[in-house]
Design an enzyme around this catalytic site. Structure first.
Site, PDB file in Angstrom:
ATOM      1  N   LYS A 231     -12.615  -3.247  -3.494  1.00  0.00           N
ATOM      2  CA  LYS A 231     -13.498  -2.079  -3.622  1.00  0.00           C
ATOM      3  C   LYS A 231     -12.784  -0.930  -4.317  1.00  0.00           C
ATOM      4  O   LYS A 231     -13.379  -0.130  -5.004  1.00  0.00           O
ATOM      5  CB  LYS A 231     -13.868  -1.561  -2.218  1.00  0.00           C
ATOM      6  CG  LYS A 231     -14.874  -2.383  -1.487  1.00  0.00           C
ATOM      7  CD  LYS A 231     -15.027  -1.885  -0.054  1.00  0.00           C
ATOM      8  CE  LYS A 231     -14.403  -2.858   0.911  1.00  0.00           C
ATOM      9  NZ  LYS A 231     -14.789  -2.703   2.301  1.00  0.00           N
TER      10      LYS A 231
ATOM     11  N   LYS B  36       0.822  -1.220   0.000  1.00  0.00           N
ATOM     12  CA  LYS B  36       0.000   0.000   0.000  1.00  0.00           C
ATOM     13  C   LYS B  36       0.857   1.271   0.000  1.00  0.00           C
ATOM     14  O   LYS B  36       0.473   2.270  -0.581  1.00  0.00           O
ATOM     15  CB  LYS B  36      -0.950   0.005   1.192  1.00  0.00           C
ATOM     16  CG  LYS B  36      -2.103  -0.983   1.039  1.00  0.00           C
ATOM     17  CD  LYS B  36      -3.081  -0.895   2.189  1.00  0.00           C
ATOM     18  CE  LYS B  36      -4.238  -1.866   2.013  1.00  0.00           C
ATOM     19  NZ  LYS B  36      -5.030  -2.026   3.227  1.00  0.00           N
TER      20      LYS B  36
ATOM     21  N   LYS C 278      -6.500  -9.353  -6.386  1.00  0.00           N
ATOM     22  CA  LYS C 278      -7.708  -9.753  -5.669  1.00  0.00           C
ATOM     23  C   LYS C 278      -8.859  -8.787  -5.981  1.00  0.00           C
ATOM     24  O   LYS C 278      -8.620  -7.636  -6.368  1.00  0.00           O
ATOM     25  CB  LYS C 278      -7.447  -9.847  -4.167  1.00  0.00           C
ATOM     26  CG  LYS C 278      -7.285  -8.553  -3.422  1.00  0.00           C
ATOM     27  CD  LYS C 278      -7.266  -8.812  -1.904  1.00  0.00           C
ATOM     28  CE  LYS C 278      -7.328  -7.498  -1.162  1.00  0.00           C
ATOM     29  NZ  LYS C 278      -7.454  -7.624   0.272  1.00  0.00           N
TER      30      LYS C 278
HETATM   31  P1  AMP Z   1     -11.256  -5.075   3.559  1.00  0.00           P
HETATM   32  O1  AMP Z   1     -12.213  -4.803   2.475  1.00  0.00           O
HETATM   33  O2  AMP Z   1      -9.847  -5.063   3.094  1.00  0.00           O
HETATM   34  O3  AMP Z   1     -11.536  -4.263   4.810  1.00  0.00           O
HETATM   35  O4  AMP Z   1     -11.479  -6.592   3.972  1.00  0.00           O
HETATM   36  C1  AMP Z   1     -12.469  -7.024   4.852  1.00  0.00           C
HETATM   37  C2  AMP Z   1     -12.423  -8.523   4.942  1.00  0.00           C
HETATM   38  O5  AMP Z   1     -12.759  -9.086   3.667  1.00  0.00           O
HETATM   39  C3  AMP Z   1     -11.060  -9.105   5.332  1.00  0.00           C
HETATM   40  O6  AMP Z   1     -11.228 -10.193   6.226  1.00  0.00           O
HETATM   41  C4  AMP Z   1     -10.484  -9.575   4.025  1.00  0.00           C
HETATM   42  O7  AMP Z   1      -9.611 -10.643   4.174  1.00  0.00           O
HETATM   43  C5  AMP Z   1     -11.730  -9.997   3.241  1.00  0.00           C
HETATM   44  N1  AMP Z   1     -11.510  -9.813   1.808  1.00  0.00           N
HETATM   45  C6  AMP Z   1     -11.305  -8.632   1.171  1.00  0.00           C
HETATM   46  N2  AMP Z   1     -11.134  -8.829  -0.157  1.00  0.00           N
HETATM   47  C7  AMP Z   1     -11.223 -10.174  -0.360  1.00  0.00           C
HETATM   48  C8  AMP Z   1     -11.149 -11.004  -1.516  1.00  0.00           C
HETATM   49  N3  AMP Z   1     -10.950 -10.502  -2.732  1.00  0.00           N
HETATM   50  N4  AMP Z   1     -11.280 -12.361  -1.361  1.00  0.00           N
HETATM   51  C9  AMP Z   1     -11.509 -12.886  -0.133  1.00  0.00           C
HETATM   52  N5  AMP Z   1     -11.595 -12.152   0.994  1.00  0.00           N
HETATM   53  C10 AMP Z   1     -11.459 -10.813   0.894  1.00  0.00           C
END
Ligand code: AMP
Length: 365
Positions: free
Chosen positions: A232, A149, A229
């Site tokens: 958002k 990041k 991956k």
């Molecule tokens: P974040 O959006 O980064 O705050 O992620 C929130 C949760 O969603 C965390 O536990 C991440 O590991 C999971 N997560 C985010 N993106 C993915 C993805 N592409 N595949 C699987 N899990 C995800």
């Protein structure tokens, strides 16, 4: 509540159980001990996508259902973490409530689980500071999320560098015993256990070492570039499917998704067929079926159109109740506010109990 004596920590007796890969899709296969505290949080950076759902929030719902009545389940909207990615005040204000509506719309019961805003519990920031003082910058600098990041830039913020310590404070504030997260967060959980050990060693034994619970679904990848991956923040929004998305929009995104030129059969082969494999992984996750079984189910699909129509149908069906509930909830800000107030109060009660102990053990009281 799990409690470990200093000697057990030193001998590493709890290390072996530090991560549980939940390979079974049946939530009942997850054994949650009596008096456990399950904790997880998600950043309010917009609506949740398929990866958040399969990698995190659906596991949260499953855990609510299988956790014994005497356990504590806490799910936070990590709005302080969200500030590590610059956004306007209006945007953050909106996202904080969209995240609450998203959590509730996936079927998480707010009586069983404490659903709250991180910033509504000031003890998070207090514990963050105390834990910062037992955290080494060398360890933090090795976090892969920091490296990817910050991209080595001098202008990357201190908040972005230090947020894994705040994440540790989030978890330890409730003396959490299990933390369900996606694979990408494993390293931060390892750091959290390390910080807890540092505190326990330096002062009195205060924190249990939490176990990571990994979701059964493999990481969900971008529909347009399966080497990344699903996220958002992807500038190409055609790569990401949101849990509140309309059927037509889902169909359009799947239609445009990257696959390959082999069209007589659809098999799971992440190296040679990453796009197709990502979609098989999505079906497997949504339907809670092993990959091999999905391969058998789709064996008769003759071409890309049939394959993509099938994937679309699976996703649209899964998100139908979520979308309807989200659309209802988001029209009712007063109700969402009341849920947050209730959650904040319940979370503060537990947090203050821990902080009294932390202040006493560290000499601040
Ligand atoms: P974040 O959006 O980064 O705050 O992620 C929130 C949760 O969603 C965390 O536990 C991440 O590991 C999971 N997560 C985010 N993106 C993915 C993805 N592409 N595949 C699987 N899990 C995800």
């Amino acid at each position: 509540m799990l409690r470990f004596r200093g000697s057990a920590i030193k001998k590493g007796l709890v290390r072996g159980a530090s991560t549980v890969k939940n390979t079974e899709f049946d939530p009942k296969s997850l054994h949650i001990a009596d008096n456990s505290t399950i904790y997880s949080a998600i950043q309010p950076t917009g609506k949740f996508h398929l990866g958040n759902y399969l990698g995190a929030v659906r596991v949260w719902r499953d855990l609510c259902e299988v956790a014994p009545a005497n356990s504590t389940v806490i799910y936070g909207v990590a709005d302080l973490h969200a500030m590590t990615i610059p956004k306007s005040a209006d945007e953050l204000r909106k996202f904080r409530y969209e995240a609450i509506a998203s959590i509730l719309s996936t079927g998480i019961d707010h009586d069983k689980a404490i659903v709250y805003h991180q910033s509504g519990v000031p003890q998070h920031a207090e514990l963050n500071w105390i834990l910062s003082c037992v955290s080494g910058i060398g360890y933090l600098g090795r976090m892969t999320q920091w490296k990817s990041k910050s991209k080595g830039s001098d202008s990357a913020s201190l908040g972005l560098f230090a947020y894994p310590v705040l994440q540790a404070a989030d978890i330890l504030l409730f003396k959490s015993t299990q933390v369900p997260v996606g694979d990408d967060q494993s390293q931060h959980l390892e750091l959290c256990r390390h910080i807890a050990e540092q505190f326990n060693k330096k002062f009195e034994n205060t924190f249990p070492l939490p176990t990571t619970i990994l979701a059964p679904t493999k990481k969900i990848l971008s529909l347009k570039d399966p080497s990344k991956k699903m996220s958002k923040s992807d500038p190409d929004q055609a790569s990401t499917i949101y849990i509140t998305e309309e059927p037509d929009a889902i169909a359009k995104k799947i239609k445009k998704a990257v696959t390959d030129s082999i069209s007589d059969h659809f098999s799971y082969d992440p190296i040679n067929r990453p796009g197709v494999s990502n979609m098989i992984n999505i079906i497997s996750g949504v339907q809670r079926k092993p990959i091999e079984q999905v391969e058998q189910d789709i064996a008769n699909l003759k071409d890309h159109k049939a394959f993509k129509d099938y994937v679309t149908e699976v996703i649209v069906e899964e998100f139908k109740p979520t979308r309807e509930e989200y659309n209802r909830l988001i029209q009712d800000p007063q109700y969402l506010h009341s849920i947050v107030q209730k959650g904040n109060r319940r979370a503060q009660e537990i947090a203050e109990k821990t902080m009294k102990e932390v202040r006493k053990n560290s000499g601040l009281d």
